[in-house]
Scaffold this motif. Structure first.
Motif, PDB file in Angstrom:
ATOM      1  N   PRO A  59       6.295   1.302  -8.535  1.00 53.42           N
ATOM      2  CA  PRO A  59       5.117   1.945  -7.940  1.00 53.42           C
ATOM      3  C   PRO A  59       4.562   1.185  -6.736  1.00 53.42           C
ATOM      4  O   PRO A  59       4.011   1.793  -5.812  1.00 53.42           O
ATOM      5  CB  PRO A  59       4.103   1.952  -9.093  1.00 53.42           C
ATOM      6  N   LEU A  60       4.714  -0.126  -6.732  1.00 52.11           N
ATOM      7  CA  LEU A  60       4.192  -0.922  -5.615  1.00 52.11           C
ATOM      8  C   LEU A  60       4.985  -0.643  -4.345  1.00 52.11           C
ATOM      9  O   LEU A  60       4.415  -0.435  -3.272  1.00 52.11           O
ATOM     10  CB  LEU A  60       4.219  -2.406  -5.968  1.00 52.11           C
ATOM     11  N   GLN A  99       4.236   2.903  -3.079  1.00 50.91           N
ATOM     12  CA  GLN A  99       2.978   2.964  -2.344  1.00 50.91           C
ATOM     13  C   GLN A  99       3.118   2.320  -0.965  1.00 50.91           C
ATOM     14  O   GLN A  99       2.613   2.820   0.027  1.00 50.91           O
ATOM     15  CB  GLN A  99       1.892   2.236  -3.148  1.00 50.91           C
ATOM     16  N   LEU A 100       3.822   1.199  -0.914  1.00 50.26           N
ATOM     17  CA  LEU A 100       3.952   0.437   0.324  1.00 50.26           C
ATOM     18  C   LEU A 100       4.820   1.153   1.351  1.00 50.26           C
ATOM     19  O   LEU A 100       4.473   1.218   2.535  1.00 50.26           O
ATOM     20  CB  LEU A 100       4.551  -0.941   0.015  1.00 50.26           C
ATOM     21  N   THR A 137       4.599   6.460   0.428  1.00 50.01           N
ATOM     22  CA  THR A 137       3.343   7.150   0.726  1.00 50.01           C
ATOM     23  C   THR A 137       2.539   6.431   1.800  1.00 50.01           C
ATOM     24  O   THR A 137       1.707   7.042   2.454  1.00 50.01           O
ATOM     25  CB  THR A 137       2.465   7.266  -0.535  1.00 50.01           C
ATOM     26  N   GLN A 138       2.787   5.122   1.966  1.00 47.74           N
ATOM     27  CA  GLN A 138       2.089   4.285   2.933  1.00 47.74           C
ATOM     28  C   GLN A 138       0.574   4.337   2.763  1.00 47.74           C
ATOM     29  O   GLN A 138      -0.183   4.176   3.715  1.00 47.74           O
ATOM     30  CB  GLN A 138       2.499   4.657   4.364  1.00 47.74           C
ATOM     31  N   GLU A 139       0.163   4.555   1.525  1.00 53.18           N
ATOM     32  CA  GLU A 139      -1.253   4.444   1.196  1.00 53.18           C
ATOM     33  C   GLU A 139      -1.574   2.967   0.990  1.00 53.18           C
ATOM     34  O   GLU A 139      -0.676   2.151   0.759  1.00 53.18           O
ATOM     35  CB  GLU A 139      -1.558   5.248  -0.067  1.00 53.18           C
ATOM     36  N   LEU A 146      -2.106  -0.528  -0.389  1.00 52.01           N
ATOM     37  CA  LEU A 146      -1.662  -1.222  -1.594  1.00 52.01           C
ATOM     38  C   LEU A 146      -2.751  -2.226  -1.949  1.00 52.01           C
ATOM     39  O   LEU A 146      -2.883  -3.261  -1.312  1.00 52.01           O
ATOM     40  CB  LEU A 146      -0.328  -1.914  -1.321  1.00 52.01           C
ATOM     41  N   THR A 147      -3.545  -1.873  -2.942  1.00 52.88           N
ATOM     42  CA  THR A 147      -4.752  -2.632  -3.250  1.00 52.88           C
ATOM     43  C   THR A 147      -4.670  -3.289  -4.619  1.00 52.88           C
ATOM     44  O   THR A 147      -3.825  -2.936  -5.452  1.00 52.88           O
ATOM     45  CB  THR A 147      -5.978  -1.701  -3.239  1.00 52.88           C
ATOM     46  N   TYR A 186      -5.124  -0.678  -7.316  1.00 55.72           N
ATOM     47  CA  TYR A 186      -3.910   0.068  -7.636  1.00 55.72           C
ATOM     48  C   TYR A 186      -3.013  -0.753  -8.552  1.00 55.72           C
ATOM     49  O   TYR A 186      -2.454  -0.232  -9.526  1.00 55.72           O
ATOM     50  CB  TYR A 186      -3.172   0.444  -6.351  1.00 55.72           C
TER      51      TYR A 186
END
Length: 198
Positions: A161-162, A165-166, A169-171, A173-174, A177
């Protein structure tokens, strides 16, 4: 007193790598070039090409040689807290300033350059995966995780999932999350009580 030839060579190599990071931060990975690094560093292009096969290889060496990530796991006895501490540090490295965009670009470059992919795996990904599995193994040995759970699979489920995301989706990465991923994973990783198994 003059420096020994090997020291001068080491100094030149370090100067080239530092220039690579400085230039990469200024103009981004897409516009980074071996020629641009050579010009900024005052080095011959052939000097750089003899040492590094591509700008991806040069960036990888620059990032990992000058800024070796300190991503060792603590062992406080609380596996979730320890994973959270380490993964937060990894997220800060891969997604935050000053080198986050360069790490992200490098991971993308590894999809096209087998030599970069192999070096990235050897120097960063495989060692971190081994540390994660080792920490999970210690937790399983203490009865904190299900004995039946595949620890290599747990590593893949945790990291997938990391990277999604990275890179996909390029949302952002916090840390929040990461915490959601850990909560979801450890719901299934926990030991099964005897009463639940009946």
């Amino acid at each position: 007193m003059t420096k020994a030839p090997h020291r001068r060579g080491a100094d030149r190599t370090e100067a080239i790598m530092r220039t690579t990071l400085e230039l990469g931060q200024e103009i981004g990975y897409a516009r980074l070039s071996m020629e641009g690094v050579a010009a900024r560093a005052g080095a011959g292009k052939q000097t750089i090409y003899r040492r590094w096969s591509s700008k991806g290889a040069l960036l990888l060496d620059s990032l990992l040689s000058l800024h070796e990530p300190a991503l060792d796991y603590p062992d406080t006895g609380d596996v979730v807290a320890d994973l959270r501490t380490q993964i937060h540090a990894a997220v800060d490295l891969l997604a935050g300033p000053p080198f986050g965009p360069l790490f992200t670009a490098l991971i993308g470059e590894a999809q096209y350059d087998p030599r970069v992919a192999a070096a990235l795996n050897e120097r960063l990904i495989a060692p971190q995966a081994a540390k994660t599995v080792e920490r999970l193994q210690a937790a399983r040995d203490r009865g904190q995780l299900s004995e039946a759970f595949d620890l290599d699979l747990a590593m893949a489920i945790l990291s997938g999932p990391l990277y999604f995301q990275l890179l996909i989706t390029q949302e952002p990465l916090t840390h929040a999350y990461v915490d959601r991923v850990l909560d979801a994973l450890f719901t299934g990783l926990g030991p099964i009580s005897r009463a639940a198994g009946r």
